[in-house]
Design a protein around this motif. Structure first.
Motif, PDB file in Angstrom:
ATOM      1  N   ASP A   1     -26.292  29.257  41.896  1.00  0.00           N
ATOM      2  CA  ASP A   1     -26.129  27.682  41.566  1.00  0.00           C
ATOM      3  C   ASP A   1     -26.530  27.293  40.141  1.00  0.00           C
ATOM      4  O   ASP A   1     -27.485  27.688  39.657  1.00  0.00           O
ATOM      5  CB  ASP A   1     -26.757  26.786  42.364  1.00  0.00           C
ATOM      6  CG  ASP A   1     -26.279  25.374  42.438  1.00  0.00           C
ATOM      7  OD1 ASP A   1     -25.631  24.949  41.399  1.00  0.00           O
ATOM      8  OD2 ASP A   1     -26.844  24.296  42.780  1.00  0.00           O
ATOM      9  N   GLN A   2     -25.596  26.948  39.129  1.00  0.00           N
ATOM     10  CA  GLN A   2     -25.999  26.416  38.035  1.00  0.00           C
ATOM     11  C   GLN A   2     -26.124  24.828  37.767  1.00  0.00           C
ATOM     12  O   GLN A   2     -26.065  24.341  36.398  1.00  0.00           O
ATOM     13  CB  GLN A   2     -25.034  27.033  36.746  1.00  0.00           C
ATOM     14  CG  GLN A   2     -24.951  28.586  37.005  1.00  0.00           C
ATOM     15  CD  GLN A   2     -23.836  29.286  35.992  1.00  0.00           C
ATOM     16  OE1 GLN A   2     -23.174  28.629  35.386  1.00  0.00           O
ATOM     17  NE2 GLN A   2     -23.650  30.373  36.109  1.00  0.00           N
ATOM     18  N   ALA A   3     -25.857  24.261  38.639  1.00  0.00           N
ATOM     19  CA  ALA A   3     -26.086  22.518  38.657  1.00  0.00           C
ATOM     20  C   ALA A   3     -27.184  22.217  38.422  1.00  0.00           C
ATOM     21  O   ALA A   3     -27.738  21.363  39.488  1.00  0.00           O
ATOM     22  CB  ALA A   3     -25.183  22.105  40.031  1.00  0.00           C
ATOM     23  N   THR A   4     -28.039  22.832  37.556  1.00  0.00           N
ATOM     24  CA  THR A   4     -29.213  22.174  37.173  1.00  0.00           C
ATOM     25  C   THR A   4     -29.355  21.643  35.678  1.00  0.00           C
ATOM     26  O   THR A   4     -28.702  22.223  34.930  1.00  0.00           O
ATOM     27  CB  THR A   4     -30.485  23.077  37.451  1.00  0.00           C
ATOM     28  OG1 THR A   4     -30.265  24.310  36.486  1.00  0.00           O
ATOM     29  CG2 THR A   4     -30.234  23.551  38.917  1.00  0.00           C
ATOM     30  N   GLY A   5     -30.447  20.727  35.512  1.00  0.00           N
ATOM     31  CA  GLY A   5     -30.531  20.333  34.085  1.00  0.00           C
ATOM     32  C   GLY A   5     -29.704  19.265  33.654  1.00  0.00           C
ATOM     33  O   GLY A   5     -29.622  18.880  32.533  1.00  0.00           O
ATOM     34  N   TYR A   6     -29.087  18.406  34.768  1.00  0.00           N
ATOM     35  CA  TYR A   6     -28.133  17.653  34.260  1.00  0.00           C
ATOM     36  C   TYR A   6     -28.851  16.294  34.145  1.00  0.00           C
ATOM     37  O   TYR A   6     -29.875  16.001  35.018  1.00  0.00           O
ATOM     38  CB  TYR A   6     -27.163  17.327  35.256  1.00  0.00           C
ATOM     39  CG  TYR A   6     -26.134  18.384  35.166  1.00  0.00           C
ATOM     40  CD1 TYR A   6     -24.881  18.058  34.347  1.00  0.00           C
ATOM     41  CD2 TYR A   6     -26.041  19.628  35.937  1.00  0.00           C
ATOM     42  CE1 TYR A   6     -24.061  19.104  34.202  1.00  0.00           C
ATOM     43  CE2 TYR A   6     -25.205  20.636  35.720  1.00  0.00           C
ATOM     44  CZ  TYR A   6     -24.027  20.242  35.198  1.00  0.00           C
ATOM     45  OH  TYR A   6     -23.301  21.335  34.783  1.00  0.00           O
TER      46      TYR A   6
ATOM     47  N   SER B   1     -38.891  17.671  45.061  1.00  0.00           N
ATOM     48  CA  SER B   1     -40.254  18.257  45.060  1.00  0.00           C
ATOM     49  C   SER B   1     -40.144  19.703  44.615  1.00  0.00           C
ATOM     50  O   SER B   1     -38.906  20.484  44.866  1.00  0.00           O
ATOM     51  CB  SER B   1     -40.803  17.911  46.206  1.00  0.00           C
ATOM     52  OG  SER B   1     -40.069  18.993  47.498  1.00  0.00           O
ATOM     53  N   GLU B   2     -41.234  20.151  44.176  1.00  0.00           N
ATOM     54  CA  GLU B   2     -41.375  21.697  43.879  1.00  0.00           C
ATOM     55  C   GLU B   2     -41.063  22.720  44.906  1.00  0.00           C
ATOM     56  O   GLU B   2     -40.152  23.622  44.919  1.00  0.00           O
ATOM     57  CB  GLU B   2     -42.764  22.108  43.382  1.00  0.00           C
ATOM     58  CG  GLU B   2     -43.158  21.442  42.126  1.00  0.00           C
ATOM     59  CD  GLU B   2     -42.372  21.934  41.016  1.00  0.00           C
ATOM     60  OE1 GLU B   2     -41.979  23.348  40.840  1.00  0.00           O
ATOM     61  OE2 GLU B   2     -41.994  21.284  40.108  1.00  0.00           O
ATOM     62  N   THR B   3     -41.388  22.076  46.132  1.00  0.00           N
ATOM     63  CA  THR B   3     -41.119  22.836  47.428  1.00  0.00           C
ATOM     64  C   THR B   3     -39.843  23.215  47.662  1.00  0.00           C
ATOM     65  O   THR B   3     -39.034  24.148  47.938  1.00  0.00           O
ATOM     66  CB  THR B   3     -41.843  22.482  48.726  1.00  0.00           C
ATOM     67  OG1 THR B   3     -43.086  22.280  48.327  1.00  0.00           O
ATOM     68  CG2 THR B   3     -41.624  23.414  49.804  1.00  0.00           C
ATOM     69  N   ASP B   4     -39.021  21.837  47.651  1.00  0.00           N
ATOM     70  CA  ASP B   4     -37.602  21.802  47.867  1.00  0.00           C
ATOM     71  C   ASP B   4     -36.891  22.304  46.884  1.00  0.00           C
ATOM     72  O   ASP B   4     -35.829  23.137  47.165  1.00  0.00           O
ATOM     73  CB  ASP B   4     -37.037  20.583  48.065  1.00  0.00           C
ATOM     74  CG  ASP B   4     -37.674  19.421  48.972  1.00  0.00           C
ATOM     75  OD1 ASP B   4     -37.952  20.237  50.146  1.00  0.00           O
ATOM     76  OD2 ASP B   4     -37.830  18.539  49.169  1.00  0.00           O
ATOM     77  N   TYR B   5     -37.258  22.377  45.381  1.00  0.00           N
ATOM     78  CA  TYR B   5     -36.591  23.153  44.452  1.00  0.00           C
ATOM     79  C   TYR B   5     -36.645  24.611  44.542  1.00  0.00           C
ATOM     80  O   TYR B   5     -35.563  25.225  44.422  1.00  0.00           O
ATOM     81  CB  TYR B   5     -37.174  22.744  43.108  1.00  0.00           C
ATOM     82  CG  TYR B   5     -36.481  23.086  41.966  1.00  0.00           C
ATOM     83  CD1 TYR B   5     -35.422  22.891  41.431  1.00  0.00           C
ATOM     84  CD2 TYR B   5     -36.960  24.330  41.195  1.00  0.00           C
ATOM     85  CE1 TYR B   5     -34.355  23.349  40.608  1.00  0.00           C
ATOM     86  CE2 TYR B   5     -36.202  24.679  40.219  1.00  0.00           C
ATOM     87  CZ  TYR B   5     -35.113  24.363  39.928  1.00  0.00           C
ATOM     88  OH  TYR B   5     -34.393  24.803  38.649  1.00  0.00           O
ATOM     89  N   ALA B   6     -37.753  24.891  45.038  1.00  0.00           N
ATOM     90  CA  ALA B   6     -37.872  26.595  45.364  1.00  0.00           C
ATOM     91  C   ALA B   6     -36.818  26.994  46.385  1.00  0.00           C
ATOM     92  O   ALA B   6     -36.290  28.027  46.344  1.00  0.00           O
ATOM     93  CB  ALA B   6     -39.215  26.871  45.453  1.00  0.00           C
ATOM     94  N   LEU B   7     -36.895  26.100  47.454  1.00  0.00           N
ATOM     95  CA  LEU B   7     -35.871  26.420  48.619  1.00  0.00           C
ATOM     96  C   LEU B   7     -34.585  26.487  48.072  1.00  0.00           C
ATOM     97  O   LEU B   7     -33.645  27.477  48.351  1.00  0.00           O
ATOM     98  CB  LEU B   7     -36.011  25.469  49.653  1.00  0.00           C
ATOM     99  CG  LEU B   7     -35.298  25.830  50.981  1.00  0.00           C
ATOM    100  CD1 LEU B   7     -35.607  27.096  51.416  1.00  0.00           C
ATOM    101  CD2 LEU B   7     -35.601  24.615  52.094  1.00  0.00           C
ATOM    102  N   ILE B   8     -34.161  25.304  47.447  1.00  0.00           N
ATOM    103  CA  ILE B   8     -32.810  25.411  46.756  1.00  0.00           C
ATOM    104  C   ILE B   8     -32.312  26.831  45.784  1.00  0.00           C
ATOM    105  O   ILE B   8     -31.488  27.221  46.103  1.00  0.00           O
ATOM    106  CB  ILE B   8     -32.533  24.191  45.916  1.00  0.00           C
ATOM    107  CG1 ILE B   8     -32.351  23.028  46.818  1.00  0.00           C
ATOM    108  CG2 ILE B   8     -31.324  24.234  45.159  1.00  0.00           C
ATOM    109  CD1 ILE B   8     -32.630  21.471  46.088  1.00  0.00           C
ATOM    110  N   LYS B   9     -33.345  27.154  45.274  1.00  0.00           N
ATOM    111  CA  LYS B   9     -33.157  28.275  44.171  1.00  0.00           C
ATOM    112  C   LYS B   9     -33.093  29.560  45.050  1.00  0.00           C
ATOM    113  O   LYS B   9     -32.430  30.501  44.721  1.00  0.00           O
ATOM    114  CB  LYS B   9     -34.331  28.357  43.252  1.00  0.00           C
ATOM    115  CG  LYS B   9     -34.373  27.281  42.089  1.00  0.00           C
ATOM    116  CD  LYS B   9     -33.171  27.157  41.282  1.00  0.00           C
ATOM    117  CE  LYS B   9     -33.092  28.027  40.182  1.00  0.00           C
ATOM    118  NZ  LYS B   9     -31.975  28.235  39.443  1.00  0.00           N
ATOM    119  N   GLU B  10     -33.879  29.855  46.248  1.00  0.00           N
ATOM    120  CA  GLU B  10     -33.711  30.621  47.000  1.00  0.00           C
ATOM    121  C   GLU B  10     -32.413  30.896  47.763  1.00  0.00           C
ATOM    122  O   GLU B  10     -31.890  31.980  47.840  1.00  0.00           O
ATOM    123  CB  GLU B  10     -35.095  30.646  48.023  1.00  0.00           C
ATOM    124  CG  GLU B  10     -34.875  31.955  49.103  1.00  0.00           C
ATOM    125  CD  GLU B  10     -35.925  31.494  50.074  1.00  0.00           C
ATOM    126  OE1 GLU B  10     -35.876  32.108  51.137  1.00  0.00           O
ATOM    127  OE2 GLU B  10     -36.987  31.293  49.692  1.00  0.00           O
TER     128      GLU B  10
END
Length: 58
Positions: free
Chosen positions: A20-25, A6-15
């Motif tokens: 962390d560069q493990a995105t876009g896989y 979810s957008e909320t969880d993604y924002a928290l992870i990014k914060e």
């Protein structure tokens, strides 16, 4: 499992994990790899010292 975050969880992870560069896989993409090396004779000696397991089906 198998759904987007979810957008909320993604924002928290990014914060919390700013470096962390493990995105876009995509499914099936390689994210990392290990290499193990060992001395063959040491492994054989170790395996020979272990109790034998039954190969009969359970």
């Amino acid at each position: 499992m198998g759904q987007d975050v979810s957008e909320t969880d993604y924002a928290l992870i990014k914060e919390k994990y700013t470096q962390d560069q493990a995105t876009g896989y995509r499914k099936g993409d390689l994210m990392g790899m290990w290499e193990l090396t060992f001395d063959k004779m040491d492994l054989v000696a170790y395996l020979n010292d272990q109790p034998k397991k039954s190969r009969r089906p359970r």
